[in-house]
Design a protein around this motif. Structure first.
Motif, PDB file in Angstrom:
ATOM      1  N   ARG A 193     -40.046  -7.561   2.189  1.00 47.08           N
ATOM      2  CA  ARG A 193     -40.423  -8.079   3.503  1.00 47.08           C
ATOM      3  C   ARG A 193     -39.804  -9.463   3.693  1.00 47.08           C
ATOM      4  O   ARG A 193     -40.292 -10.447   3.140  1.00 47.08           O
ATOM      5  CB  ARG A 193     -41.943  -8.142   3.633  1.00 47.08           C
ATOM      6  N   ASN A 194     -38.726  -9.513   4.461  1.00 51.97           N
ATOM      7  CA  ASN A 194     -37.992 -10.758   4.690  1.00 51.97           C
ATOM      8  C   ASN A 194     -37.785 -11.540   3.386  1.00 51.97           C
ATOM      9  O   ASN A 194     -38.371 -12.609   3.181  1.00 51.97           O
ATOM     10  CB  ASN A 194     -38.711 -11.628   5.716  1.00 51.97           C
ATOM     11  N   GLU A 241     -40.703 -13.160  -1.056  1.00 56.82           N
ATOM     12  CA  GLU A 241     -40.851 -12.726   0.328  1.00 56.82           C
ATOM     13  C   GLU A 241     -41.428 -13.867   1.151  1.00 56.82           C
ATOM     14  O   GLU A 241     -42.188 -14.706   0.645  1.00 56.82           O
ATOM     15  CB  GLU A 241     -41.771 -11.509   0.412  1.00 56.82           C
ATOM     16  N   GLN A 242     -41.130 -13.870   2.432  1.00 57.77           N
ATOM     17  CA  GLN A 242     -41.572 -14.948   3.314  1.00 57.77           C
ATOM     18  C   GLN A 242     -43.090 -15.036   3.382  1.00 57.77           C
ATOM     19  O   GLN A 242     -43.642 -16.106   3.619  1.00 57.77           O
ATOM     20  CB  GLN A 242     -40.979 -14.748   4.710  1.00 57.77           C
ATOM     21  N   VAL A 243     -43.786 -13.927   3.150  1.00 64.77           N
ATOM     22  CA  VAL A 243     -45.250 -13.929   3.255  1.00 64.77           C
ATOM     23  C   VAL A 243     -45.916 -14.606   2.065  1.00 64.77           C
ATOM     24  O   VAL A 243     -47.111 -14.869   2.095  1.00 64.77           O
ATOM     25  CB  VAL A 243     -45.784 -12.496   3.383  1.00 64.77           C
ATOM     26  N   SER A 246     -49.906 -15.642  -0.691  1.00 63.96           N
ATOM     27  CA  SER A 246     -50.032 -15.123   0.676  1.00 63.96           C
ATOM     28  C   SER A 246     -51.264 -15.648   1.384  1.00 63.96           C
ATOM     29  O   SER A 246     -51.282 -15.731   2.623  1.00 63.96           O
ATOM     30  CB  SER A 246     -50.050 -13.591   0.656  1.00 63.96           C
ATOM     31  N   THR A 248     -47.589 -18.167   8.082  1.00 66.73           N
ATOM     32  CA  THR A 248     -46.515 -17.407   8.704  1.00 66.73           C
ATOM     33  C   THR A 248     -47.125 -16.374   9.624  1.00 66.73           C
ATOM     34  O   THR A 248     -48.344 -16.159   9.627  1.00 66.73           O
ATOM     35  CB  THR A 248     -45.607 -16.733   7.650  1.00 66.73           C
ATOM     36  N   GLY A 295     -43.323 -20.160   6.441  1.00 71.04           N
ATOM     37  CA  GLY A 295     -43.671 -19.240   5.372  1.00 71.04           C
ATOM     38  C   GLY A 295     -43.321 -19.814   4.014  1.00 71.04           C
ATOM     39  O   GLY A 295     -43.178 -21.027   3.837  1.00 71.04           O
ATOM     40  N   SER A 309     -38.854  -9.277  10.369  1.00 71.87           N
ATOM     41  CA  SER A 309     -40.288  -9.522  10.513  1.00 71.87           C
ATOM     42  C   SER A 309     -40.912  -9.541   9.126  1.00 71.87           C
ATOM     43  O   SER A 309     -40.526  -8.766   8.238  1.00 71.87           O
ATOM     44  CB  SER A 309     -40.935  -8.429  11.362  1.00 71.87           C
ATOM     45  N   THR A 310     -41.885 -10.401   8.931  1.00 71.66           N
ATOM     46  CA  THR A 310     -42.539 -10.502   7.621  1.00 71.66           C
ATOM     47  C   THR A 310     -43.349  -9.256   7.295  1.00 71.66           C
ATOM     48  O   THR A 310     -43.790  -9.095   6.145  1.00 71.66           O
ATOM     49  CB  THR A 310     -43.466 -11.724   7.593  1.00 71.66           C
TER      50      THR A 310
END
Length: 835
Positions: free
Chosen positions: A237-238, A256-258, A279, A284, A293, A606-607
């Motif tokens: 995810r991103n 991941e960005q999350v 997370s 984000t 993020g 998209s995350t």
């Protein structure tokens, strides 16, 4: 990053995903025509120089479906390919062994050696275009044993060397065609694509340029650097970053960005449990293009000993105020693949006035200090204060910060300021500032230096995202001002600031306008082992356009120039497990512990979308010598489950494909003699050879046979029909071997014949050549049962008698042993010299 991030389908530059099947009915598509043919020797000397890649008409590929390489040692036999080819020293020696076996056999036969053309043909296994010459691009059909020959060369080869075709191949089609004549043979030995036949394939090379990328029809730019990719991870995810820990395990950590960080093992497997889960703290959203993020991560230079690493992410303070945070964390003492969630120590927090331009890169320099790259605060045009955050040295936004994280200062900060920071002690300036005037540096990297001389080691490259017109690449220098918001790229943005004589900005090493792309993603200088032609190239890309780019340095001037990069065509990337396409949105670049480069991209930014993947760069034009890039990695103790990597992208060839190449043909010395040669009148009574089950490989002249019931030679039994063109002679007596007799090989017994058949000797010379005692050996048949022995240099067994004149046998044996010893000493000397 700037501007809306539009979702789009994956980028598919590189042509249809298909394998060009090798069939006579469906020839391969025509390649770009090659240039005029030059002398083979001169072409190879000029072409195989190690000047980086350039445009050629053919793409190199070896018989193992890998790019060619520069052998680590001198090639003694196929020396024309010692600068770039498909053979190491061992393969070169094997070809030489087969060649000398054939030459020895031809000498024994008295046949024309045609040694120069034979060597040329056999050495094509070492050619950088061996896969094409042997028609091996399709791995599902057998590989040829004779390379594809161009018509004119093929005619000359058949004219001189037709008698060696049977020693090179067992292919019935080629053998039958050779028997019908040169035209039929050359039709069978030719290739449907004349650009790849020998020697014309060499004429497609430009003098002074090593075999490299192809500028085929439909390429994005003429003469572009064609690269292939290998999918390394997916379902992310991103993915915003990937890095190694430098602890010798070869693991990769992809974030991941999350806020999840996953462990990828050296075999590509992914651990079920994340290394880190932030997370719950990371700020984000699933909005397309949200720049907040989990943004940065760096392992301490002594991570293997202290287990410390650092993270950079967005947080929401007090429910309203947005900040970026830099924290220190430690690995768990119980599991090397998990971080200790309770070990976080906040080092630095900076308020963010807007949701964009958050920076996010952190890395350690050679000096051991942590470099932190911040954005200018967001919005558009850096509107904060009179001159903006980037030109304000009292603000931490729009800066490169340099801090010492191995201690704390007396003021309660979680770090110390290095004593050589450029603005330390300057009034109205934050001491952490190392460089300023940046807008939003997205992805920076440190050059590990040229592996041979260390050139460039420690330089830090960054991609700085532009406003409306230009994207730029900068090399970070101590105390430098990179111009924003006075300048964007090389042009003025704020004219009042731009014409201020006190600006003294450092221009970028490269900038491009928004017709190329609208959001630069900084990359790495390639310093790996597997693709030597890429050494020194700075590879980067553009997030919005999905375009990959490269810069090359002129060491004499320090200037950088652009190299056009494109995905290789289907034929160029026809290697096992490779692809020639990638997702459009290029988020980040990465480097593994060995220096190989990757980039991270997604098809939907998209995350929440697990459409992100990791791609590894592969140069199809040249690889490192086999075994050179092997690493001795430390073992990784895995607790819990792991998931094997399963590629999702359609590859041109399956990763497990192996070439269907038959073993090299061995020289078989047959035992059935051919029609004899004689200068006697045709009326002289003769004896024909006895029947044998072995397949003859060439014509031989037998001597007459004698009965073995007495020591005196006599005529053969009446069951053997005499021929009209052979002369009976006497075999040498066991007691009186003659000193001037020609050494001969006896005829082996046929399974259908009794063991009391007469003794016979066999001359190994054809009718046109007089046999000599220097090129053949002698065996004699006796009354006793035969013994199986090996003819020198042959893989086949020959049945011979056990009792022969001792002096003659000893003399022949000494000659053979002496010849083998001399050859062995010569090859041992070659190997010692190469080492």
């Amino acid at each position: 990053m700037e501007g809306p991030w539009h979702a789009a389908a994956p980028l598919r530059s590189g042509g249809a995903l298909c394998v060009l099947l090798r069939t006579v009915a469906k020839p391969q598509p025509k390649r770009t025509p090659h240039c005029g043919q030059l002398g083979v020797f001169l072409i190879l000397i000029s072409v195989f120089s190690l000047i980086p890649v350039g445009k050629v008409s053919s793409h190199p590929q070896c018989l193992d479906f890998q790019p060619p390489f520069k052998p680590p040692f001198h090639l003694e036999f196929c020396s024309q390919y010692e600068l770039l080819g498909c053979c190491d020293q061992d393969a070169d020696n094997l070809i030489a062994e087969r060649y000398w076996d054939i030459i020895e056999y031809l000498e024994a036969e008295g046949s024309e050696l045609c040694d120069d053309m034979l060597k040329e043909v056999m050495c094509q296994e070492c050619s950088p275009y061996a896969a094409h010459l042997y028609d091996a691009e399709d791995p599902y059909t057998p590989v040829r044993e004779i390379p594809g020959l161009c018509p004119s060369y093929c005619s000359r080869f058949h004219g001189r060397c037709a008698h060696v075709v049977g020693l090179l191949t067992d292919d019935r089609r080629l053998l039958d065609a050779s028997a019908r004549g040169a035209a039929a043979f050359c039709r069978a030995a030719g290739l449907s694509d004349r650009d790849y036949c020998y020697p014309d394939v060499l004429a497609g090379l430009r003098p002074g340029v090593a075999p490299g990328p192809v500028a085929a029809a439909g390429a994005p730019a003429a003469g572009c650097l064609q690269l292939c990719l290998a999918e390394a991870a997916n379902g992310l995810r991103n993915p915003v970053l990937m890095l190694h820990s430098g602890d010798g395990t070869g693991r990769l950590f992809v974030a991941e960005q999350v806020g999840f960080v996953w462990v990828l093992l050296p075999d590509g497997a992914r651990l079920e449990r994340p290394f880190l889960d932030l997370s719950g703290a990371v700020l984000t959203t699933p909005w397309l293009g949200d720049e907040r993020g989990f943004l940065g991560m760096a392992f301490h230079p002594r991570y293997r000993d202290n287990g410390r690493f650092f993270v950079y992410y967005s947080v929401l303070a007090g429910g309203r105020l947005e900040r970026v945070r830099v924290s220190e964390m430690r690995v768990s003492e119980r599991d090397q693949n998990m971080a200790d969630p309770g070990s976080e120590r906040v080092i630095l927090e900076i308020d963010e006035p807007a949701a964009n331009h958050n920076g996010g890169q952190i890395l350690f320099g050679l000096d051991g200090f942590l470099h932190v790259f911040t954005g200018d605060g967001g919005r558009g045009g850096d509107p904060f204060g009179r001159h903006g955050n980037a030109q304000n040295k009292s603000a931490l936004l729009g800066k490169v910060l340099r801090i010492d994280v191995d201690g704390t200062d007396t003021g309660g900060r979680g770090y110390r300021v290095p004593p050589d920071n450029p603005f330390l002690g300057e009034a109205g300036t934050r001491p952490e500032v190392y460089a300023y005037g940046v807008r939003n540096m997205w992805r920076c990297s440190m050059d590990r230096g040229d592996p041979t001389d260390g050139h460039g080691r420690g330089r830090i490259f960054c991609g700085d995202v532009g406003q409306n017109r230009y994207e730029e690449i900068d090399v970070i220098e101590r105390g430098a001002n990179y111009g924003w918001r006075a300048k964007e790229g090389f042009e003025c943005y704020d004219r009042e600031l731009c014409h201020n004589p006190a600006l003294k900005d450092v221009p970028p090493i490269f900038a491009y306008d928004h017709s190329v792309g609208k959001s630069v993603t900084g990359g790495y200088v390639y310093r790996g082992c597997e693709s030597p032609n890429l050494n020194g190239l700075y590879l980067f890309g553009d997030y919005m356009s999905g375009k990959l780019m490269a810069l090359q340095e002129d060491r004499s001037t320090g200037r950088w120039t652009e190299r056009s990069v494109c995905m290789g065509h289907s034929s160029t990337c026809s290697f096992p497990g490779l692809i020639n396409h990638h997702h459009k949105f290029i988020i980040s670049f990465a480097e593994d512990e060995a220096g190989e480069l990757y980039f991270l991209a997604t098809s939907y930014p998209s995350t929440n979308s697990p459409s992100g993947a990791v791609f590894k760069f592969v140069d199809p034009s040249r690889r490192a010598p086999p075994g050179k890039c092997q690493q001795k990695l430390l073992p990784v103790k895995v607790k819990g489950k792991k998931f094997a990597f399963v590629p999702r992208e359609a590859t041109l060839l399956d990763a497990g494909v192996k070439p269907t190449r038959p073993p090299p043909k061995k020289i078989k010395f047959g035992t059935k003699p051919p029609p004899p040669k004689t200068n006697k009148p045709a009326s002289t009574p003769t004896q024909p050879p006895a029947t044998s089950t072995a397949k003859p490989t060439s014509t031989r002249t037998p001597n007459p046979t004698t009965k073995t019931s007495t020591p005196t030679p006599t005529k053969a039994p009446s069951s053997v029909e005499p021929t009209s063109n052979s002369t009976p002679t006497k075999a040498p007596s066991s007691a009186e071997p003659t000193s001037n007799s020609t050494p001969t090989q006896s005829q082996s017994l046929s399974p259908a014949e009794p063991t009391s058949t007469s003794t016979s000797t066999q001359s190994l010379a054809p009718s046109s050549v007089k046999p000599t005692s220097t090129s053949t050996t002698t065996h004699f048949q006796s009354l006793n049962s035969p013994t199986v022995v090996m003819w020198p240099g042959s893989a086949s067994l020959v049945s011979i008698p056990t009792k022969a004149p001792l002096k003659t046998r000893a003399k022949s044996k000494k000659a053979r042993n002496r010849k083998r010893k001399n050859r062995k000493n010569s090859r041992s000397k070659i190997r010692r010299t190469n080492r």
